[in-house]
Design a protein around this motif. Structure first.
Motif, PDB file in Angstrom:
ATOM      1  N   THR A 105      26.928  46.492  84.058  1.00  0.00           N
ATOM      2  CA  THR A 105      26.749  45.056  85.026  1.00  0.00           C
ATOM      3  C   THR A 105      26.880  44.532  83.464  1.00  0.00           C
ATOM      4  O   THR A 105      27.040  42.675  83.767  1.00  0.00           O
ATOM      5  N   ASP A 106      26.860  44.832  82.204  1.00  0.00           N
ATOM      6  CA  ASP A 106      26.967  43.968  81.187  1.00  0.00           C
ATOM      7  C   ASP A 106      27.847  43.616  80.338  1.00  0.00           C
ATOM      8  O   ASP A 106      27.519  43.426  78.712  1.00  0.00           O
ATOM      9  N   THR A 110      24.251  40.622  82.359  1.00  0.00           N
ATOM     10  CA  THR A 110      23.959  40.779  84.221  1.00  0.00           C
ATOM     11  C   THR A 110      24.048  39.757  84.641  1.00  0.00           C
ATOM     12  O   THR A 110      24.278  40.281  85.921  1.00  0.00           O
ATOM     13  N   GLN A 130      22.915  51.077  83.445  1.00  0.00           N
ATOM     14  CA  GLN A 130      22.432  49.683  82.688  1.00  0.00           C
ATOM     15  C   GLN A 130      22.389  50.360  80.740  1.00  0.00           C
ATOM     16  O   GLN A 130      22.824  51.409  80.999  1.00  0.00           O
ATOM     17  N   ASP A 230      23.582  42.083  77.409  1.00  0.00           N
ATOM     18  CA  ASP A 230      22.465  42.022  77.617  1.00  0.00           C
ATOM     19  C   ASP A 230      21.564  41.773  76.275  1.00  0.00           C
ATOM     20  O   ASP A 230      20.535  41.363  76.239  1.00  0.00           O
TER      21      ASP A 230
END
Length: 254
Positions: A105-106, A110, A130, A230
């Motif tokens: 997601t990053d 995110t 993650q 992130d």
């Protein structure tokens, strides 16, 4: 073998993602052999999911494991930064289908990912990975995201793959996921398994620092590529391009 046994004892499922961070081919082979032996002798047989190394997957009859790389999203920016996430997700889905639907997601943070991760795609994709930022904040935020889209988060997976350097850390994240209802939680572990050595000259008291290999796209057809993590120290790309992309996504510059 001891690390694997500790993970099995805690009922934490994991895969080997250590090829890029391993000390050597021999070390990789020895560690995998130890993991397999630990699993064979442990009462819980479902802990080790496989390896990201296709050679060892073939050699030891393991599942080849992996997710989309950040480079896939970075490459999609050649189309349009504002559509990069959905473009990358949809191209991947068209090419590989639902059986390979685990996504980091990053690439551009995110929160930016979630802006474009609508209910249709959130339903379609099986799991989120993650790979930077605060791991303890990831599952609660993912649960909130799914709830906002009217999706049952208990049917989705969470995969952690960043700085998993301690069995207690892994167990704490696993327990948090269980408490939040993410029963499909697993870990992609690299350096801690494949490059955890101590310096002989220190009497084996000091840890040997592994190489920090970061492999990302630099440019495509002269267009600079960036990754907005992130974790601010993980941003990659020329500063001017990073600043421009942060402005496009309305991400604070510092």
């Amino acid at each position: 073998m001891h690390k694997a046994t500790c993970l099995f004892d805690a009922h934490c499922t994991f895969s080997d993602l250590g090829t890029r961070r391993r000390r050597s081919l021999l070390a990789h082979d020895l560690v995998l052999s130890g993991i397999i032996k630990a699993q064979d002798t442990h009462e819980w047989k479902d802990g080790f999911l496989g390896t990201g190394n296709v050679y060892y997957a073939m050699r030891y009859n393991l599942n080849p494991m992996g997710t989309i790389a950040h480079e896939w999203f970075m490459g999609a920016t050649i189309c349009n930064y504002k559509d990069a996430t959905v473009t990358a997700l949809d191209l991947w889905s068209k090419l590989y289908g639902e059986n390979f639907s685990v996504t980091p997601t990053d690439t551009f943070s995110t929160e930016v990912f979630y802006r474009e991760f609508d209910s249709i795609r959130a339903n379609q994709w099986k799991a989120l990975r993650q790979d930077s930022g605060n791991p303890k904040a990831f599952a609660p935020r993912a649960k909130q995201m799914y709830k906002e889209r009217g999706i049952d988060h208990t049917q989705k997976g969470i995969i952690y793959s960043d700085a998993l350097d301690d069995v207690n850390k892994v167990k704490a994240l696993h327990d948090q996921c269980q408490q939040l209802g993410f029963t499909k939680c697993s870990f992609g572990i690299g350096t801690w398994l494949m490059n955890d050595f101590r310096v002989k000259s220190s009497g084996y008291k000091e840890k040997s620092k592994p190489l920090n290999m970061v492999i990302k796209l630099g440019s495509i057809d002269g267009k600079e590529c960036v990754k907005i993590s992130d974790e601010i120290t993980k941003n990659t790309g020329v500063p001017e391009a990073v600043t421009k992309v942060k402005e496009i996504y309305q991400i604070p510059l510092s």
